[in-house]
Design an enzyme around this catalytic site. Structure first.
Site, PDB file in Angstrom:
ATOM      1  N   PRO A   1       0.784  -1.310  -0.044  1.00 48.62           N
ATOM      2  CA  PRO A   1      -0.047   0.176  -0.018  1.00 48.62           C
ATOM      3  C   PRO A   1       0.897   1.277   0.244  1.00 48.62           C
ATOM      4  O   PRO A   1       0.583   2.462  -0.352  1.00 48.62           O
ATOM      5  CB  PRO A   1      -0.960  -0.208   1.236  1.00 48.62           C
ATOM      6  CG  PRO A   1      -0.712  -1.468   1.854  1.00 48.62           C
ATOM      7  CD  PRO A   1       0.614  -2.079   1.208  1.00 48.62           C
TER       8      PRO A   1
ATOM      9  N   GLU B   1       2.488  -6.958   7.853  1.00 50.42           N
ATOM     10  CA  GLU B   1       3.080  -5.479   7.733  1.00 50.42           C
ATOM     11  C   GLU B   1       4.002  -5.453   6.572  1.00 50.42           C
ATOM     12  O   GLU B   1       4.647  -4.360   6.704  1.00 50.42           O
ATOM     13  CB  GLU B   1       3.522  -5.073   9.016  1.00 50.42           C
ATOM     14  CG  GLU B   1       2.617  -5.113  10.305  1.00 50.42           C
ATOM     15  CD  GLU B   1       0.919  -4.955   9.793  1.00 50.42           C
ATOM     16  OE1 GLU B   1       0.465  -6.084  10.114  1.00 50.42           O
ATOM     17  OE2 GLU B   1       0.941  -4.075   9.480  1.00 50.42           O
TER      18      GLU B   1
ATOM     19  N   ARG C   1      -2.614  -9.373 -20.675  1.00 48.86           N
ATOM     20  CA  ARG C   1      -3.517  -8.778 -21.702  1.00 48.86           C
ATOM     21  C   ARG C   1      -2.992  -8.140 -22.733  1.00 48.86           C
ATOM     22  O   ARG C   1      -3.485  -7.660 -23.998  1.00 48.86           O
ATOM     23  CB  ARG C   1      -4.780  -8.180 -21.173  1.00 48.86           C
ATOM     24  CG  ARG C   1      -4.483  -6.838 -20.720  1.00 48.86           C
ATOM     25  CD  ARG C   1      -6.159  -6.096 -20.171  1.00 48.86           C
ATOM     26  NE  ARG C   1      -6.715  -5.797 -21.240  1.00 48.86           N
ATOM     27  CZ  ARG C   1      -6.790  -4.505 -21.721  1.00 48.86           C
ATOM     28  NH1 ARG C   1      -5.601  -3.831 -21.360  1.00 48.86           N
ATOM     29  NH2 ARG C   1      -7.346  -4.117 -22.678  1.00 48.86           N
TER      30      ARG C   1
ATOM     31  N   ASP D   1      -7.130   2.856 -27.249  1.00 47.38           N
ATOM     32  CA  ASP D   1      -7.545   4.218 -27.666  1.00 47.38           C
ATOM     33  C   ASP D   1      -8.637   4.894 -27.170  1.00 47.38           C
ATOM     34  O   ASP D   1      -8.604   6.135 -26.976  1.00 47.38           O
ATOM     35  CB  ASP D   1      -7.719   4.146 -29.302  1.00 47.38           C
ATOM     36  CG  ASP D   1      -6.352   4.017 -30.022  1.00 47.38           C
ATOM     37  OD1 ASP D   1      -6.450   3.517 -31.252  1.00 47.38           O
ATOM     38  OD2 ASP D   1      -5.263   3.858 -29.089  1.00 47.38           O
TER      39      ASP D   1
HETATM   40  N1  LIG Z   1       2.046  -7.275   1.913  1.00 41.68           N
HETATM   41  C1  LIG Z   1       0.891  -6.747   1.596  1.00 41.68           C
HETATM   42  C2  LIG Z   1       0.013  -6.194   2.393  1.00 41.68           C
HETATM   43  C3  LIG Z   1      -1.256  -5.577   2.253  1.00 41.68           C
HETATM   44  C4  LIG Z   1      -1.230  -5.022   0.973  1.00 41.68           C
HETATM   45  N2  LIG Z   1      -2.312  -4.301   0.524  1.00 41.68           N
HETATM   46  C5  LIG Z   1      -2.375  -3.955  -0.735  1.00 41.68           C
HETATM   47  S1  LIG Z   1      -0.869  -4.658  -1.341  1.00 41.68           S
HETATM   48  C6  LIG Z   1      -0.392  -5.284  -0.014  1.00 41.68           C
HETATM   49  C7  LIG Z   1       0.821  -5.912   0.353  1.00 41.68           C
END
Ligand SMILES: Nc1ccc2ncsc2c1
Length: 242
Positions: free
Chosen positions: A88, A115, A157, A172
């Site tokens: 994130p 985490e 894709r 496009d």
């Molecule tokens: N490792 C991890 C934990 C939560 C998360 N949320 C979106 S990508 C992601 C990646």
């Protein structure tokens, strides 16, 4: 041209859908090679520990660098690649990112849980190869697996031969920087709702104008940020009238 994609995860089963349908056919056609690896294969303790408490305290667990180092060394031994770490806290993954990655020979995705992964893993590999920490949006998932599914689909894709019709035509319709407007097909009347007359008029200028107006309307309502990002000359007088 083929792309080799490797994914390292503690939930390999989560990536099974990648072998279905479109992507499955691309793999069978030899356009894509997919390897999914269980991170725990590189643990040596009876508990197969992949995480530990964070230095500095705080909630949750952090994934241990040693296990990731052994796993990535093994996967990367097959040759140079771009390493992608979904998080994130990453730079936004956009269509431009997908386009860029579609030109790569090898992509290796490291799926973190908890985490995230000890930062030294990214730092040590960034010294010798391109490493991208990327976010697919401003929401937090439980792990990176679903983000990898999104990114793999967006990239694959774009590979020649994967989709029936060349994607360039489809892209496009997005290249004008606006959201797509509403689409309709038969029947002309459904549950008391009719297809807008203009679309059945055969008047192609009026249809084009109507579609652009609907795209502008939708973009202004849902994504005003996209409107603000349009280049100066993108909207002509008729657009502004809208
Ligand atoms: N490792 C991890 C934990 C939560 C998360 N949320 C979106 S990508 C992601 C990646």
């Amino acid at each position: 041209r083929r792309v080799r994609i490797d994914v390292v995860t503690i939930f390999p089963g989560y990536l099974a859908p990648l072998r279905e349908a479109l992507l499955g056919r691309a793999i069978e056609a030899g356009l894509v090679e997919l390897g999914v690896h269980d991170l725990r294969d590189w643990t040596h303790d009876v508990h197969q520990a992949v995480d530990d408490s964070p230095y500095g305290g705080g909630p949750g667990m952090v994934m241990r660098p040693q296990v990731w180092g052994e796993a990535l060394d093994a996967v990367l031994a097959a040759g140079p690649a771009r390493l992608v770490v979904p998080t994130p806290a990453g730079r936004p993954f956009t269509q431009a990112t997908a386009q860029a990655w579609a030109g790569e020979e090898r992509l290796v995705f490291a799926c973190g849980r908890y985490e995230g992964i000890d930062q030294r893993v990214v730092d040590s590999y960034a010294a010798r190869m391109p490493v991208d920490e990327v976010s697919i949006g401003d929401y937090v998932l439980v792990g990176g697996e679903v983000a990898v599914m999104v990114m793999v689909e967006a990239v694959v894709r774009l590979l020649p031969g994967v989709l029936g019709n060349p994607v360039s035509a489809q892209e496009d319709s997005f290249s004008d920087g606006l959201l797509e407007g509403p689409a309709y097909t038969r029947p002309v009347s459904w549950r008391g709702l009719d297809v807008p007359e203009v679309l059945r008029s055969g008047n192609h200028a009026a249809i084009a104008r109507w579609r652009r107006d609907r795209a502008l309307e939708r973009t202004a309502a849902r994504r005003p940020d996209l409107l603000d990002a349009l280049p100066e000359d993108a909207l002509d007088r008729a657009d502004r009238a809208f």
